[in-house]
Design a protein around this motif. Structure first.
Motif, PDB file in Angstrom:
ATOM      1  N   UNK A 121       0.784  -1.228   0.000  1.00 44.65           N
ATOM      2  CA  UNK A 121       0.000   0.000   0.000  1.00 44.65           C
ATOM      3  C   UNK A 121       0.820   1.284   0.000  1.00 44.65           C
ATOM      4  N   UNK A 122       2.121   1.197   0.136  1.00 40.40           N
ATOM      5  CA  UNK A 122       2.935   2.382  -0.115  1.00 40.40           C
ATOM      6  C   UNK A 122       2.945   2.612  -1.627  1.00 40.40           C
ATOM      7  N   UNK A 123       3.430   3.760  -2.067  1.00 42.35           N
ATOM      8  CA  UNK A 123       3.400   4.048  -3.502  1.00 42.35           C
ATOM      9  C   UNK A 123       4.623   4.869  -3.889  1.00 42.35           C
ATOM     10  N   UNK A 124       4.554   5.523  -5.067  1.00 42.04           N
ATOM     11  CA  UNK A 124       5.724   6.236  -5.565  1.00 42.04           C
ATOM     12  C   UNK A 124       6.052   7.507  -4.788  1.00 42.04           C
ATOM     13  N   UNK A 125       5.233   7.841  -3.772  1.00 44.64           N
ATOM     14  CA  UNK A 125       5.594   8.938  -2.873  1.00 44.64           C
ATOM     15  C   UNK A 125       6.327   8.419  -1.631  1.00 44.64           C
ATOM     16  N   UNK A 183      18.060   1.611   6.507  1.00 43.40           N
ATOM     17  CA  UNK A 183      18.395   1.270   5.127  1.00 43.40           C
ATOM     18  C   UNK A 183      17.255   1.684   4.199  1.00 43.40           C
ATOM     19  N   UNK A 184      17.630   2.218   3.028  1.00 41.58           N
ATOM     20  CA  UNK A 184      16.644   2.583   2.001  1.00 41.58           C
ATOM     21  C   UNK A 184      17.290   2.444   0.632  1.00 41.58           C
ATOM     22  N   UNK A 185      16.503   2.007  -0.351  1.00 40.92           N
ATOM     23  CA  UNK A 185      16.996   1.862  -1.721  1.00 40.92           C
ATOM     24  C   UNK A 185      16.281   2.823  -2.647  1.00 40.92           C
ATOM     25  N   UNK A 186      17.075   3.667  -3.282  1.00 41.26           N
ATOM     26  CA  UNK A 186      16.557   4.641  -4.242  1.00 41.26           C
ATOM     27  C   UNK A 186      15.918   3.922  -5.429  1.00 41.26           C
ATOM     28  N   UNK A 187      14.739   4.386  -5.828  1.00 39.12           N
ATOM     29  CA  UNK A 187      13.992   3.902  -7.008  1.00 39.12           C
ATOM     30  C   UNK A 187      13.395   2.502  -6.834  1.00 39.12           C
ATOM     31  N   UNK A 188      13.376   1.983  -5.628  1.00 45.04           N
ATOM     32  CA  UNK A 188      12.911   0.600  -5.467  1.00 45.04           C
ATOM     33  C   UNK A 188      11.432   0.459  -5.812  1.00 45.04           C
ATOM     34  N   UNK A 189      10.645   1.518  -5.684  1.00 48.13           N
ATOM     35  CA  UNK A 189       9.234   1.478  -6.079  1.00 48.13           C
ATOM     36  C   UNK A 189       9.050   1.577  -7.586  1.00 48.13           C
ATOM     37  N   UNK A 190      10.095   2.001  -8.271  1.00 46.01           N
ATOM     38  CA  UNK A 190       9.998   2.093  -9.721  1.00 46.01           C
ATOM     39  C   UNK A 190      10.364   0.765 -10.380  1.00 46.01           C
ATOM     40  N   UNK A 191      11.054  -0.103  -9.663  1.00 44.54           N
ATOM     41  CA  UNK A 191      11.355  -1.423 -10.193  1.00 44.54           C
ATOM     42  C   UNK A 191      10.103  -2.282 -10.278  1.00 44.54           C
ATOM     43  N   UNK A 192       9.315  -2.231  -9.214  1.00 45.89           N
ATOM     44  CA  UNK A 192       8.045  -2.958  -9.154  1.00 45.89           C
ATOM     45  C   UNK A 192       7.003  -2.058  -8.515  1.00 45.89           C
ATOM     46  N   UNK A 193       5.827  -2.041  -9.099  1.00 43.38           N
ATOM     47  CA  UNK A 193       4.703  -1.264  -8.569  1.00 43.38           C
ATOM     48  C   UNK A 193       3.593  -2.207  -8.136  1.00 43.38           C
ATOM     49  N   UNK A 239       7.440  12.678  -6.616  1.00 39.64           N
ATOM     50  CA  UNK A 239       7.144  11.239  -6.679  1.00 39.64           C
ATOM     51  C   UNK A 239       8.150  10.511  -7.557  1.00 39.64           C
ATOM     52  N   UNK A 240       8.306   9.224  -7.320  1.00 40.66           N
ATOM     53  CA  UNK A 240       9.205   8.427  -8.126  1.00 40.66           C
ATOM     54  C   UNK A 240       8.706   8.331  -9.561  1.00 40.66           C
ATOM     55  N   UNK A 241       9.630   8.242 -10.501  1.00 39.06           N
ATOM     56  CA  UNK A 241       9.294   8.158 -11.921  1.00 39.06           C
ATOM     57  C   UNK A 241      10.033   6.977 -12.536  1.00 39.06           C
ATOM     58  N   UNK A 242       9.288   6.082 -13.185  1.00 40.40           N
ATOM     59  CA  UNK A 242       9.913   4.918 -13.823  1.00 40.40           C
ATOM     60  C   UNK A 242      10.857   5.380 -14.926  1.00 40.40           C
ATOM     61  N   UNK A 243      10.440   6.346 -15.730  1.00 40.01           N
ATOM     62  CA  UNK A 243      11.282   6.824 -16.825  1.00 40.01           C
ATOM     63  C   UNK A 243      12.569   7.441 -16.283  1.00 40.01           C
ATOM     64  N   UNK A 244      12.446   8.300 -15.281  1.00 41.52           N
ATOM     65  CA  UNK A 244      13.645   8.926 -14.709  1.00 41.52           C
ATOM     66  C   UNK A 244      14.577   7.879 -14.113  1.00 41.52           C
ATOM     67  N   UNK A 245      14.000   6.888 -13.443  1.00 41.57           N
ATOM     68  CA  UNK A 245      14.815   5.840 -12.835  1.00 41.57           C
ATOM     69  C   UNK A 245      15.510   4.994 -13.893  1.00 41.57           C
ATOM     70  N   UNK A 246      14.862   4.794 -15.042  1.00 44.97           N
ATOM     71  CA  UNK A 246      15.507   4.091 -16.151  1.00 44.97           C
ATOM     72  C   UNK A 246      16.679   4.897 -16.697  1.00 44.97           C
ATOM     73  N   UNK A 247      16.488   6.197 -16.862  1.00 45.68           N
ATOM     74  CA  UNK A 247      17.547   7.052 -17.396  1.00 45.68           C
ATOM     75  C   UNK A 247      18.741   7.121 -16.451  1.00 45.68           C
ATOM     76  N   UNK A 248      18.490   6.937 -15.154  1.00 47.44           N
ATOM     77  CA  UNK A 248      19.586   6.997 -14.183  1.00 47.44           C
ATOM     78  C   UNK A 248      20.553   5.827 -14.331  1.00 47.44           C
ATOM     79  N   UNK A 249      20.188   4.825 -15.105  1.00 43.43           N
ATOM     80  CA  UNK A 249      21.151   3.746 -15.387  1.00 43.43           C
ATOM     81  C   UNK A 249      22.316   4.257 -16.218  1.00 43.43           C
ATOM     82  N   UNK A 250      22.143   5.402 -16.899  1.00 42.66           N
ATOM     83  CA  UNK A 250      23.152   5.892 -17.826  1.00 42.66           C
ATOM     84  C   UNK A 250      23.965   7.061 -17.287  1.00 42.66           C
TER      85      UNK A 250
END
Length: 216
Positions: free
Chosen positions: A91-95, A120-130, A198-209
């Motif tokens: 029930x948590x979300x991209x916020x 402990x916290x992982x950046x973008x972990x909500x963008x990996x799976x929703x 809020x977390x963004x899947x697109x932004x998190x994908x671009x952060x791989x580069x």
């Protein structure tokens, strides 16, 4: 990983993703880099899944009675727990709200064991799976029947970065409620520092580069 002791006990408290794949990687890193095993606390329903018992034993997973947690820590082991558990996962979300309620058992475990707590916290972990747990039907099923079902989608190859905060040392002057609040603030601080809301899947994908961290 330098925040994790080479020997001796510590309680690792983490934000629970829809699928805690970051925590699995963390456990692997503890084994590879530290040569240590980290015990983990899982929800009771996991132990009811057919065929999972042996797997859970191999990975040192326990279902979380406080006495068993204290025993593991007093034996000098590491222990990982997410106070948000299933509720936070679904029930948590991209916020990235922390859904810990008034849970203080983990804090009492740390006090009884006299061990430090490592947030402990992982950046973008909500963008990996929703999770679709924010839909009213799935929340109602869980609150009414404790039925932990909400569809999860994703597997997106986003950039994960796991951050460990400074250990919170044992303080005999803190009670469980005070320690729980301090730990929650520490995890929240990691979210505030490292996660753009809020977390963004697109932004998190671009952060791989690139290696740019959160923009303030």
């Amino acid at each position: 990983m330098e925040k994790i002791p080479n020997k001796g006990p510590a309680l690792i408290v983490y934000y629970h993703a829809a699928i805690p794949i970051d925590y699995y990687y963390f456990l692997a890193n503890v084994i590879i880099q530290k040569g240590r095993t980290c015990h983990s606390v899982a929800d009771h329903f996991i132990f009811k899944i057919p065929g999972f018992k042996l797997l859970l034993e191999v990975f040192s997973v326990i279902h979380g009675p406080q006495e068993e947690c204290v025993r593991a820590l007093k034996n000098g082991d590491l222990l990982g727990i997410s106070p948000g558990g299933v509720r936070e996962a679904l029930f948590s979300d991209e916020t990235y709200p922390l859904l810990w309620g008034k849970r203080r058992g983990f804090a009492q475990v740390a006090i009884d064991s006299q061990v430090p707590v490592i947030p402990m916290f992982t950046q973008n972990v909500r963008e990996g799976f929703r999770s679709l747990g924010t839909l009213r039907l799935f929340r109602w099923l869980y609150e009414r029947f404790r039925f932990p079902f909400a569809p999860v989608y994703g597997g997106f190859p986003v950039k994960f970065r796991t951050f460990l905060g400074d250990p919170i040392p044992y303080d005999p002057d803190l009670n469980a409620a005070e320690l729980a609040e301090r730990v929650q603030q520490a995890v929240q601080s990691l979210i505030d520092e490292h996660q753009k809301i809020p977390g963004s899947i697109l932004r998190a994908l671009l952060e791989r580069f690139h290696t740019k961290h959160k923009e303030h």
